[in-house]
Design an enzyme around this catalytic site. Structure first.
Site, short mmCIF file in Angstrom:
data_model
loop_
_atom_site.label_atom_id
_atom_site.label_comp_id
_atom_site.label_asym_id
_atom_site.label_seq_id
_atom_site.Cartn_x
_atom_site.Cartn_y
_atom_site.Cartn_z
CE1 TYR A 76 -4.08 1.92 0.30
CE2 TYR A 76 -2.62 3.41 1.50
CZ TYR A 76 -3.82 3.19 0.83
OH TYR A 76 -4.72 4.20 0.69
CG PHE A 128 -6.19 17.54 -24.55
CD1 PHE A 128 -6.18 16.97 -25.80
CD2 PHE A 128 -6.53 16.75 -23.46
CE1 PHE A 128 -6.53 15.63 -25.98
CE2 PHE A 128 -6.87 15.42 -23.64
CZ PHE A 128 -6.87 14.85 -24.89
CB THR A 129 -11.08 17.13 -24.48
OG1 THR A 129 -10.16 16.06 -24.30
CG2 THR A 129 -11.37 17.31 -25.96
CG ASP A 219 -0.56 17.88 -21.73
OD1 ASP A 219 0.07 16.80 -21.65
OD2 ASP A 219 -1.76 17.94 -22.03
CE LYS A 262 -3.24 9.85 -24.45
NZ LYS A 262 -3.47 11.17 -23.99
NE ARG A 386 -9.54 14.83 -30.19
CZ ARG A 386 -10.29 14.44 -29.14
NH1 ARG A 386 -11.57 14.69 -29.10
NH2 ARG A 386 -9.76 13.79 -28.12
CG PHE A 453 -15.38 14.01 -27.64
CD1 PHE A 453 -15.22 15.09 -26.79
CD2 PHE A 453 -14.50 12.94 -27.52
CE1 PHE A 453 -14.20 15.12 -25.85
CE2 PHE A 453 -13.48 12.96 -26.60
CZ PHE A 453 -13.33 14.04 -25.75
C1 LIG Z 1 -4.59 11.99 -23.31
C2 LIG Z 1 -4.21 13.36 -23.03
C3 LIG Z 1 -4.48 13.95 -21.78
C4 LIG Z 1 -5.32 13.27 -20.72
O1 LIG Z 1 -4.75 12.11 -20.28
P1 LIG Z 1 -5.58 10.80 -19.88
O2 LIG Z 1 -4.53 9.82 -19.53
O3 LIG Z 1 -6.41 10.40 -21.06
O4 LIG Z 1 -6.43 11.17 -18.70
C5 LIG Z 1 -4.01 15.23 -21.57
N1 LIG Z 1 -3.33 15.90 -22.51
C6 LIG Z 1 -3.07 15.38 -23.72
C7 LIG Z 1 -2.30 16.17 -24.72
C8 LIG Z 1 -3.50 14.09 -24.02
O5 LIG Z 1 -3.26 13.59 -25.23
#
Ligand SMILES: *Cc1c(COP(=O)(O)O)cnc(C)c1O
Length: 461
Positions: A76, A128-129, A219, A262, A386, A453
């Site tokens: 933990y 970004f979303t 980011d 990613k 998109r 979306f």
């Molecule tokens: C995917 C993504 C996020 C969010 O990350 P999650 O792991 O899907 O929560 C943030 N910024 C960018 C540029 C992304 O591609």
């Protein structure tokens, strides 16, 4: 021409385990589409042949990462995999403090809660979303300060992810530096078509924000892919390693959110990385409320191990060249056949310009959504919208945002598909292009409140 120049890249791995793909008939796909409300996010993965929906969490792990899973220390508190990940993050990204989170948005949630006050502004190089939503839920307003070229699908600017310094400084002067929570800088800007930011621009943003005492939160979800573009496109970086470039990029920022799903070649995971001890302290406290203890943040020990090992592999030049090389391979074939795509070709995906693909479908009839459906119908290949659906509505007026870019994203999971799968993908798009005039737009019949979306439903007009 040297021998070296004549050689193309090839996948720097061979396949040890395979997952069979299912092929469907057109009739089956027609039914699946109706059931999914013409939203590719609502299709069952089982009904998909080649899945190019996203590069998020869809990566193939290496034998070394799989072996690492068996070394998960599922304690933990204080798992040894946490310390391994911390060491890897310090070494490759250079930040002092690490807070793991279940994925990227977990980190966005924490940093937004900590740094954004009600009525603040957060400038960034295109939204970004999930990032923008967390900024808004924390009471802030996102302001796009990306260069104009990013909104032009035909511009061949090499660094369309750059920040327009004038737009940024104008905003700071207009609202006052104390109202700017931080500058939200993304590497290879997803919504602009996977377009990189240059080192020079990042450095200038650093100088400008220093003058006003404003932080930069990076980011860095695809910062390794961005580093590759800097190496091959920016003067002075040809001889730098990916790892050196990455470290330099991060050095111009104060902290970072990361979706490890990613760049880091894993299926789940993320983190917040910081240099400021006070912000770290607050994040370490908040993460316990929303994610889990600060040494696991919603992840299993084995997931953190896979991330640490993935990071080592992700910064290898052969890997990143083949990864981006695959995207370029598909993009160049589409360009050769006059398919309108965003140029230059991005890092993780090809973006088809649906406005130019379907000039007869107005934006309010969701041309990109219609194109993604049609690609699926042709061969079972899954892509995503998109455009206007992803952009959502203005929170004050309630109107659609009507973004300039109305795109279909064809996204490549890392190390998953072969060049033959790429060829099939190109053939499908050419097929749809050949009968594009017969294709009609869509009508939205169900709209969720947040990030519509993902779950919106449509009907054919
Ligand atoms: C995917 C993504 C996020 C969010 O990350 P999650 O792991 O899907 O929560 C943030 N910024 C960018 C540029 C992304 O591609």
């Amino acid at each position: 021409m040297s021998v070296q120049k004549r050689r193309s890249w090839a996948e720097p791995f061979k396949i040890k385990m395979v997952e069979p793909l299912k092929m469907t008939t057109r009739k089956e796909r027609e039914l699946a589409l109706i059931e999914a409300g013409y939203n590719t996010f609502l299709l069952k993965s089982e009904d998909v042949y080649i899945d190019l929906l996203t590069d998020s969490g869809t990566n193939a792990m290496s034998e070394n990462q799989w072996a690492g899973l068996m070394l998960g220390d599922e304690a933990y508190a204080g798992s040894k995999n946490y310390y391994h990940l911390e060491e890897a993050v310090q070494k490759y990204y250079g930040y002092k403090y690490l807070i793991p989170t279940h994925q990227g948005r977990g980190a966005e949630h924490l940093i937004s809660k900590i740094l954004i006050k009600n009525g603040d502004f957060i400038p960034g190089n295109m939204y970004f979303t999930t990032t923008r939503l967390h900024q808004e839920l924390a009471g802030g307003t996102f302001v796009d300060v990306i260069i104009d070229e990013a909104h032009d699908t035909t511009s061949e600017h090499h660094f369309k992810g750059n920040i327009d310094l004038q737009k940024l400084e104008d905003l700071i002067k207009r609202v006052g530096a104390e109202k700017v929570s931080y500058v939200s800088v993304a590497a290879t800007v997803n919504m602009a078509g996977g377009q990189p930011i240059s080192m020079k621009n990042l450095k200038q943003v650093r100088e400008l924000t220093h003058r006003y005492g404003i932080k930069i939160i990076f980011d860095m979800t695809r910062a390794i892919e961005n580093s590759y573009f800097i190496k091959v496109r920016e003067e002075g970086y040809q001889n730098g390693t990916i790892a050196e470039i990455l470290l330099e990029m991060c050095s111009y920022t104060d902290g970072a959110t990361m979706s490890a799903k990613k760049d880091l070649l894993v299926n789940i995971g993320g983190f917040l990385a910081l240099n400021d001890f006070e912000i770290f302290e607050e994040a370490r406290n908040l993460v316990v409320v929303y994610e889990g203890l600060h040494t696991y943040g919603g992840l299993a020990g084995r997931d953190m191990e896979a991330m640490a090992r993935g990071l080592e592999e992700a910064v290898q030049f052969d890997h990143i060249r083949a990864r981006i090389g695959q995207v370029e391979y598909v993009g160049n074939k589409l360009l050769d056949n006059n398919i309108p795509i965003v140029k230059p070709i991005g890092g993780h995906a090809i973006f088809i310009d649906a406005k130019r693909f379907f000039p007869h479908i107005p934006q309010i009839e969701f041309p990109a959504q219609a194109l993604a459906s049609e690609i699926y119908l042709d061969s079972g290949i899954r892509t995503m919208e998109r455009g206007i659906v992803s952009a959502g509505r203005n929170k004050d007026t309630g109107d659609h945002y009507y973004p300039k870019l109305e795109l279909v994203r064809i996204t490549f999971p890392r190390r998953v598909y072969t060049q033959a799968h790429c060829d099939i993908t190109v053939e499908t798009i050419l097929e749809v292009f050949d009968h594009r005039e017969k294709i009609k737009g869509l009508k939205m019949i169900y709209e969720p409140k947040y990030l519509r979306f993902f779950q919106a439903r449509f009907e054919r007009l």
